[in-house]
Design an enzyme around this catalytic site. Sequence first.
Site, PDB file in Angstrom:
ATOM      1  NE  ARG A  54      -9.265  33.356 -73.701  1.00 35.84           N
ATOM      2  CZ  ARG A  54      -9.901  33.622 -72.608  1.00 35.84           C
ATOM      3  NH1 ARG A  54      -9.751  33.272 -71.284  1.00 35.84           N
ATOM      4  NH2 ARG A  54     -11.071  34.420 -72.876  1.00 35.84           N
TER       5      ARG A  54
ATOM      6  CE  LYS B 170     -10.963  29.874 -67.354  1.00 31.12           C
ATOM      7  NZ  LYS B 170     -10.845  28.895 -68.504  1.00 31.12           N
TER       8      LYS B 170
HETATM    9  N1  PMM Z   1     -11.785  30.724 -70.939  1.00 31.04           N
HETATM   10  C1  PMM Z   1     -12.632  31.386 -70.975  1.00 31.04           C
HETATM   11  C2  PMM Z   1     -13.132  32.193 -72.327  1.00 31.04           C
HETATM   12  N2  PMM Z   1     -12.594  31.830 -73.374  1.00 31.04           N
HETATM   13  N3  PMM Z   1     -10.887  30.461 -74.544  1.00 31.04           N
HETATM   14  C3  PMM Z   1     -10.051  29.466 -74.497  1.00 31.04           C
HETATM   15  N4  PMM Z   1      -9.561  29.137 -75.805  1.00 31.04           N
HETATM   16  N5  PMM Z   1      -9.475  28.908 -73.359  1.00 31.04           N
HETATM   17  C4  PMM Z   1     -10.254  29.080 -72.147  1.00 31.04           C
HETATM   18  O1  PMM Z   1      -9.803  28.348 -71.091  1.00 31.04           O
HETATM   19  C5  PMM Z   1     -11.103  30.222 -72.423  1.00 31.04           C
HETATM   20  C6  PMM Z   1     -11.568  30.829 -73.375  1.00 31.04           C
HETATM   21  C7  PMM Z   1     -13.626  31.906 -69.709  1.00 31.04           C
HETATM   22  O2  PMM Z   1     -12.579  32.719 -69.106  1.00 31.04           O
HETATM   23  P1  PMM Z   1     -12.807  34.510 -69.195  1.00 31.04           P
HETATM   24  O3  PMM Z   1     -13.918  34.771 -68.658  1.00 31.04           O
HETATM   25  O4  PMM Z   1     -11.704  34.800 -68.253  1.00 31.04           O
HETATM   26  O5  PMM Z   1     -12.516  34.971 -70.742  1.00 31.04           O
END
Ligand code: PMM
Length: 284
Positions: free
Chosen positions: A262, A228
């Site tokens: 994650r 991020k």
């Molecule tokens: N970040 C993204 C998408 N979904 N869900 C949870 N629970 N926590 C997060 O920090 C989160 C998420 C955005 O990041 P991505 O585009 O890499 O999926």
Amino acid sequence: MREESVVWQLPGGVWNPGPVPAVMGILNVTPDSFSDGGTWNDVDRAVRHGVEMQSQGAGFIDIGGESTRPGATPVSVEEELGRVIPVIERLAKEVDVPLSIDTMKSRVAAEAVQAGAAIVNDVSAGLFDPDMATVCANSNCGVILMHMLGTPQTMQENPQYDDVVQEVRDHLLERMAVFTAAGVAPERIVLDPGIGFGKTSAHNLDLLRHLDTLCATGRPVLIGHSRKRFLKSILGREVEERLAGTIGVAIAVAQNGAAIVRVHDVQAVTDALAAWHAVTDSGP
Ligand code: PMM
């Protein structure tokens, strides 16, 4: 540190967080996610990547069909369903680990659970779609509730808090109360401070430093920091150069009590956490 008794009730049984955070592998079947948009938006490729992430040590796989990056264009229910359902149906047959659906829409959540998802991951914690809590209550899925300030379209417009740690915790407890009132047992819920969702780099760091406040709620805590933008503020690195930073933060949050991280880079983060644990574990 994490409370020993914390468990997560999932359809397949109770999941106990171990001494090392579980790794949730990210599978974005979107053309426009910030770091992997367009890479996995073909069913065969997405399924292969899910299988690969399981073999690399993922304990969960999180499938998303709508980008939530700042300023992203929303997609229709039909479009989102068309992206995620074929992947969930196939992956449910090909992997053993619980699948999670990353969606803010109750219809997508309901159909994804029907198709084999065990977890609903709602980055709006039910604020986007008021039917989300009921849909979750009507199934036995696990639920991830995340903090976001505003919407993906507006969240990075000068976010402000008096005390980000307390406000995020209070918000998540309020959202959890809405879900439990709808009939979702608290044991089914995981909380997530929402790194990058309406936060400056300083806010993100404050939350990561004070994870104990969120762990003290008694629910497992998930951290989604992978690649991020705050890593750019810390390191000056572009998105494809943030693996080392992602690993550094994974180890820090493991120390601070996170139950799940994650991430995109499952193999590297799994190895890093295992090495960290080998050194810090006091042994038998
Ligand atoms: N970040 C993204 C998408 N979904 N869900 C949870 N629970 N926590 C997060 O920090 C989160 C998420 C955005 O990041 P991505 O585009 O890499 O999926």
